[in-house]
Design a protein around this motif. Structure first.
Motif, PDB file in Angstrom:
ATOM      1  N   SER A 235       0.837  -1.200   0.000  1.00 56.37           N
ATOM      2  CA  SER A 235       0.000   0.000   0.000  1.00 56.37           C
ATOM      3  C   SER A 235       0.871   1.249   0.000  1.00 56.37           C
ATOM      4  O   SER A 235       1.786   1.383   0.817  1.00 56.37           O
ATOM      5  CB  SER A 235      -0.908  -0.010   1.231  1.00 56.37           C
TER       6      SER A 235
ATOM      7  N   VAL B  97      -7.472  -1.141  -0.564  1.00 56.28           N
ATOM      8  CA  VAL B  97      -6.754   0.092  -0.889  1.00 56.28           C
ATOM      9  C   VAL B  97      -5.633  -0.147  -1.899  1.00 56.28           C
ATOM     10  O   VAL B  97      -5.202   0.777  -2.586  1.00 56.28           O
ATOM     11  CB  VAL B  97      -6.219   0.761   0.412  1.00 56.28           C
ATOM     12  N   GLN B  98      -5.169  -1.387  -2.023  1.00 55.45           N
ATOM     13  CA  GLN B  98      -4.090  -1.712  -2.950  1.00 55.45           C
ATOM     14  C   GLN B  98      -4.575  -1.923  -4.385  1.00 55.45           C
ATOM     15  O   GLN B  98      -3.783  -1.843  -5.320  1.00 55.45           O
ATOM     16  CB  GLN B  98      -3.382  -2.998  -2.484  1.00 55.45           C
TER      17      GLN B  98
END
Length: 188
Positions: free
Chosen positions: A78, A119-120
Motif C-alpha cells: 500500500s 486500498v491496494q
C-alpha cells in the motif's frame, strides 16, 4: 501498370494510417476517455494470456465487484507505486468486514504471499494488446504525450495532403475534358 501501383500504394498508406490511428486509440485515447490506466506486463507470471510486453489497460473497479477468476492490478505494498497484475483465486473478509483478495499469476505454481487489501487494488483488466507495452514503456509520460500529438499532426497533415492531391487531380482532369467537349472530340 503505373496507375495500379499508385492505387495500391495509396491503399497501403491509408491502411497504415488507419492502423496507426487504431493503435493510438487503443493505447491512449480509449483508456483516457474510460478513466483507465495502461500498464506494461514485464514478467512471464501471467503467461500465456498476458505475456511480457503486453499493454494491459486497467480500469477502476469496486473491490466488491471483483470475483474469483478476475485479473486485477494491485500495489504490492500500500502506497508503493510498484504493481502486479495477477488473477484472483480466492476471496476473504477481514475483521473490519472488508473484502480481501488472494492472487496468483497464471504461470506461477503458488499463490502470492499475503492478501490484497482493497486500498491496494488499482482495477481490473479491461483489455490487453500484445507487444504494444514495450514501445509504450520506452517513453516517459511527457514524451508519450508529445509523440501522440506529433503523430496526430503528421497523420492529419498527410490526410490533408492526400485530399488536396485528389482535388487537384480532379480539377486537372476536368480542364482536360473541357476543351475536348467544346470541339466535340473524344478525349479517350
Amino acid at each position: 501498370m503505373k496507375p495500379a501501383l499508385g492505387w495500391a500504394g495509396r491503399i497501403l498508406l491509408w491502411m497504415i494510417i488507419f492502423g496507426c490511428c487504431a493503435i493510438l486509440a487503443l493505447a491512449v485515447l480509449i483508456p483516457r476517455i474510460g478513466g483507465a490506466t495502461p500498464y506494461t506486463i514485464m514478467t512471464g507470471s501471467m503467461r500465456p494470456s498476458l505475456p511480457p510486453g503486453t499493454l494491459a489497460v486497467i480500469r477502476p473497479t469496486p473491490v466488491t465487484s471483483i470475483g474469483v477468476g478476475t485479473v486485477i492490478t494491485y500495489q504490492l505494498r500500500s502506497g508503493d507505486p510498484t504493481v502486479a497484475t495477477h488473477r484472483v483465486v480466492a476471496q476473504g473478509v477481514n475483521s473490519r468486514h472488508q473484502v480481501l483478495l488472494r492472487t496468483k499469476g497464471d504461470a506461477n505454481d503458488t499463490v502470492d504471499a499475503g492478501w490484497v487489501q482493497p486500498v491496494q487494488v488499482k482495477g481490473t483488466l479491461w483489455y490487453a494488446i500484445p507487444y504494444l507495452g514495450y514501445p509504450a514503456r520506452l517513453l516517459t509520460g511527457q514524451q508519450h504525450r508529445y509523440l501522440t500529438y506529433l503523430a496526430a499532426v503528421v497523420l492529419l497533415g498527410y490526410a490533408g495532403y492526400m485530399f488536396g492531391s485528389a482535388v487537384r487531380d480532379r480539377r486537372r482532369a476536368r480542364r482536360q475534358q473541357e476543351p475536348a467537349a467544346r470541339t466535340g472530340q473524344d478525349v479517350t
